[in-house]
Structure formats: C-alpha cells, structure tokens
Design an enzyme around this catalytic site. Structure first.
Site, PDB file in Angstrom:
ATOM      1  N   PRO A 171       0.772  -1.233   0.000  1.00  0.00           N
ATOM      2  CA  PRO A 171       0.000   0.000   0.000  1.00  0.00           C
ATOM      3  C   PRO A 171       0.806   1.287   0.000  1.00  0.00           C
ATOM      4  O   PRO A 171       1.325   1.703   1.021  1.00  0.00           O
ATOM      5  CB  PRO A 171      -0.807  -0.096   1.294  1.00  0.00           C
ATOM      6  CG  PRO A 171      -0.011  -0.979   2.199  1.00  0.00           C
ATOM      7  CD  PRO A 171       0.998  -1.693   1.384  1.00  0.00           C
ATOM      8  N   GLU A 172       0.875   1.941  -1.125  1.00  0.00           N
ATOM      9  CA  GLU A 172       1.229   3.359  -1.141  1.00  0.00           C
ATOM     10  C   GLU A 172      -0.057   4.065  -1.575  1.00  0.00           C
ATOM     11  O   GLU A 172      -1.114   3.421  -1.680  1.00  0.00           O
ATOM     12  CB  GLU A 172       2.420   3.610  -2.070  1.00  0.00           C
ATOM     13  CG  GLU A 172       3.662   2.874  -1.568  1.00  0.00           C
ATOM     14  CD  GLU A 172       4.977   3.318  -2.195  1.00  0.00           C
ATOM     15  OE1 GLU A 172       5.063   4.474  -2.642  1.00  0.00           O
ATOM     16  OE2 GLU A 172       5.914   2.506  -2.229  1.00  0.00           O
ATOM     17  N   LYS A 215      -2.722   7.806   2.623  1.00  0.00           N
ATOM     18  CA  LYS A 215      -2.788   6.360   2.774  1.00  0.00           C
ATOM     19  C   LYS A 215      -3.941   5.938   3.684  1.00  0.00           C
ATOM     20  O   LYS A 215      -3.956   4.823   4.199  1.00  0.00           O
ATOM     21  CB  LYS A 215      -1.447   5.841   3.315  1.00  0.00           C
ATOM     22  CG  LYS A 215      -0.288   6.115   2.342  1.00  0.00           C
ATOM     23  CD  LYS A 215       1.049   5.758   2.923  1.00  0.00           C
ATOM     24  CE  LYS A 215       2.171   6.222   1.993  1.00  0.00           C
ATOM     25  NZ  LYS A 215       3.497   6.110   2.618  1.00  0.00           N
ATOM     26  N   ARG A 273      14.209   3.978   6.330  1.00  0.00           N
ATOM     27  CA  ARG A 273      13.759   3.009   5.323  1.00  0.00           C
ATOM     28  C   ARG A 273      14.896   2.781   4.333  1.00  0.00           C
ATOM     29  O   ARG A 273      15.824   3.574   4.252  1.00  0.00           O
ATOM     30  CB  ARG A 273      12.533   3.542   4.570  1.00  0.00           C
ATOM     31  CG  ARG A 273      11.403   4.017   5.460  1.00  0.00           C
ATOM     32  CD  ARG A 273      10.791   2.885   6.267  1.00  0.00           C
ATOM     33  NE  ARG A 273      10.228   1.855   5.422  1.00  0.00           N
ATOM     34  CZ  ARG A 273       9.048   1.957   4.802  1.00  0.00           C
ATOM     35  NH1 ARG A 273       8.318   3.031   4.942  1.00  0.00           N
ATOM     36  NH2 ARG A 273       8.609   0.974   4.047  1.00  0.00           N
TER      37      ARG A 273
END
Length: 262
Positions: free
Chosen positions: A2-3, A52, A251
């Site tokens: 999910p982006e 999101k 990240r």
DNA sequence: GCCGAATGCCCAA
DNA sequence: TGGGCCTTCGGCG
C-alpha cells in the site's frame, strides 16, 4: 502493497461495489467486534481516500477509518462468500459483494474531532485534484532535512511510500540526500509532476510499474517482471552502474549516484 | 517448519 | 533512535 495509489484504487472499487448499499458488517477475527456491530445493517454513503487513509461514511453519521500500514490487505469475493480464512479484522458484505480486510494498522470508528485532527496532520495528497503543490513546496523549501526523508513525511505531502520515493527521485534526476532548502523550485515541480503521474499509473494498473513500455532514456523495453528503475535492484536500469542501497529516513533507499546528482 | 523481510507508522526514552 | 505492532510470503533447511 500500500502506497497512495492502492488506497485511491480501493476507494474507487469500494465506492462501486459497496456505496449506496446496506452493508452487513462483521469482524470474523473479533478484534473489531464493537465497531462492526455499530455499523452492521447501515447504509454506506461514501468512501474516500486521503493519502494512505481510507474513510467510510455511514448513514447514521459514523465514520470508519482504515489504515493498512505495511501489511494490511483487502480481498474481494463475490457472493456467496467463502468461509473467512486467516485473521479477518473486518468483513463488509452486500447481497452480491464481499470485501475482507486483514492486518490493518487501524480499523476504527472516528469521532468528528478525531477525523479533523487526522486530516490536519496530512500534507497535500498528490492524487487529489485540490492538492496544493505550493503548500508542499513551502514545507520542503523551509527544511534542512533530506529530500528522501521529506518524501516519506506524510505531513509534508501524502501518498508517497518507499517505492515511489526511490522511483520518483530517480526519474526526476534528484539525489535523495539533497536537502529541502537546497532544492530549486523547478526541480520540486518536476518531482511533484513525476510522482503524480506515477501514482495515477498505479491507480490504473493496480500495481507499481514505473518503467515505461518503451523508455527512450533506456532505449529498450522492460524485461518480463521488470517494474522499477532502481527500487529493489542491484544495477541501474538506465546506465547499468551499481545501485547504492542504504538506510535513509529509517527506510531502505535505492539510488543511482551516476544518474542522480547532488 | 522457521526466519526474515516487506510498498507504514507510532511511541517511549 | 530503537522497538513494537499488524500479517503474509518466499527462501532456506
């Protein structure tokens, strides 16, 4: 998974399948039992994505908030729906459709003030018509943080995740460690437009494929399964040099330091 | 069967 | 800044 594109795709699909219908809501796993029983049997009036986040509005005024996090996933079935398999936080059914949710970070009912507070800390959503590029640019220009960190900060702009971060910077020819306050306005405009295009493609394709069918810059068609320029790769798709892989903004960042100058 | 990683984000310290 | 949380899946034995 999910982006931002995933959530906007889900909003479109769920609007089509579920909105305007009376929904049978359950929580097979039990962890959303209370909320499910409040929503069960109500008319779903709207489904909306912001960054999101997903919001489902019900006839009685209740608002269901879903955030998939890293692992959350929706699955669709036609009726008759199969027995719930695995950990199903939420199941929403009409006479013809069934939508299952597993693994979300958030599946909760929000009060109006909580909803407002949540939206207030989200920057402009690149997939929304009314998204203000200027607003995001102000935040970027005023920051000494790296572009790589800024793109993942949902209060600066919302919808970009780790794949689009790497790919958007690559296609824009920008180095992830450039600081916001070092950036030129026209560079930010190019980055913004690149990301909007990528996210729109993602909504259409239901997956992230940033490489074009035929890319002039690379001069060849993507090989089977080749979906990105730098993300998850060892060599740059364009120049063949090694991809640098490192931790940026907590990240994994991927970049080609030949194609992406500081 | 177990382990680690994954497109996310929050919180305590 | 590190740990925690949510779940699935592929790679390794």
């Amino acid at each position: 998974m999910p982006e931002g594109h995933t959530l906007h795709r889900l909003a479109l699909d769920h609007r089509k399948w579920l909105a305007g219908e009376v929904i049978h809501v359950t929580s097979p796993q039990g962890r959303f039992q209370g909320g499910a029983s409040v929503l069960d049997g109500q008319l779903l009036t709207s489904v909306e994505a912001w960054g999101k986040h997903l919001f489902y509005r019900f006839e009685g005024g209740e608002l269901l908030h879903v955030h998939l996090g890293l692992f959350g996933r929706f699955r669709r079935h036609r009726q008759p729906a199969p027995e719930p398999r695995g950990q199903l936080r939420l199941r929403m059914e009409t006479s013809t459709e069934c939508v299952d949710l597993s693994g979300p970070t958030a599946c909760e009912l929000l009060e109006p003030d909580e909803h407002a507070a949540l939206l207030a800390r989200l920057g402009p959503d690149l997939l929304r018509e009314d998204a203000s590029r200027q607003q995001a640019w102000k935040r970027v220009k005023a920051s000494s943080r790296s572009l790589g960190a800024l793109l993942l900060d949902q209060s600066v702009l919302s919808g970009v995740g780790n794949v689009y971060r790497a790919e958007g910077l690559f296609v824009s020819g920008l180095h992830p460690e450039l600081r916001g306050d070092e950036l030129e306005s026209r560079d930010f405009t190019r980055l913004w437009k690149t990301l909007v295009g990528m996210l729109q493609d993602g909504v259409r394709d239901r997956k992230i494929i940033t490489v074009k069918h035929f890319d002039q810059a690379v001069g060849r068609k993507p090989r089977r399964g080749e979906r990105t320029y730098v993300y998850g790769r060892r060599e740059c798709r364009r120049c063949g040099d090694s991809i640098r892989v490192w931790e940026l903004g907590s990240r994994t960042m991927y970049a080609c330091e030949t194609c992406q100058r500081r």
